[in-house]
Scaffold this active site. Structure first.
Site: not given
Ligand code: AMP
Length: 129
Positions: A29-30, A93, A95
């Site tokens: 996660d970024i 996704h 986590h």
């Molecule tokens: P959520 O949709 O609320 O479960 O969160 C989306 C997750 O994706 C967040 O923790 C972001 O930090 C992560 N995220 C968004 N864009 C990217 C990316 N390009 N690479 C890695 N993680 C990402």
């Protein structure tokens, strides 16, 4: 429009990849809650996790299990927490978050990392898969 995760899967934008097979990919996660925070993503772009066919969902859990075990061997933590949210990115996704305290699961407490640290961590987890 393709999700940001589909763009990662298609190689259009970069990621710190941890694992990949025919149907799933895992990358860091970024904007991590904790060092090692990893996302396990099906390559098929589906919005909500419980919209997945049961067999596909179970395969995602199996893939996540493998990644979580590698993560726990790599990162020092009390345990690996698991969450599904999807409010920011509407592409399923899981986590996986190395946690030491409840606040690590809140998505409000974030850690910052240099790109070299992301790279080294992704490589170390990959080796444990
Ligand atoms: P959520 O949709 O609320 O479960 O969160 C989306 C997750 O994706 C967040 O923790 C972001 O930090 C992560 N995220 C968004 N864009 C990217 C990316 N390009 N690479 C890695 N993680 C990402």
């Amino acid at each position: 429009m393709a999700s940001i995760f589909t763009k990662i899967i298609n190689g259009e934008i970069p990621c710190y990849k941890v694992a990949e097979d025919e149907h799933f990919i895992a990358f860091l996660d970024i904007n991590p809650n904790a060092k090692g925070h990893t996302l396990c993503v099906p390559k098929q772009e589906i919005n909500k996790i419980f919209e997945m066919e049961e067999s596909h969902y179970l395969e995602l859990m199996k893939f996540s299990h493998k990644v979580a075990q590698a993560l726990e061997r790599t990162v020092t933590c009390k345990r690996i927490g698991m969450a599904v949210v999807g409010l920011e990115v509407p592409h399923v996704h899981v986590h996986l978050i190395p946690i030491n305290a409840m606040q690590d699961m809140t998505f409000q407490h974030k850690v910052s990392m240099e790109s070299s640290e992301f790279e080294a961590l992704a490589e170390a987890i990959q080796k444990e898969i």
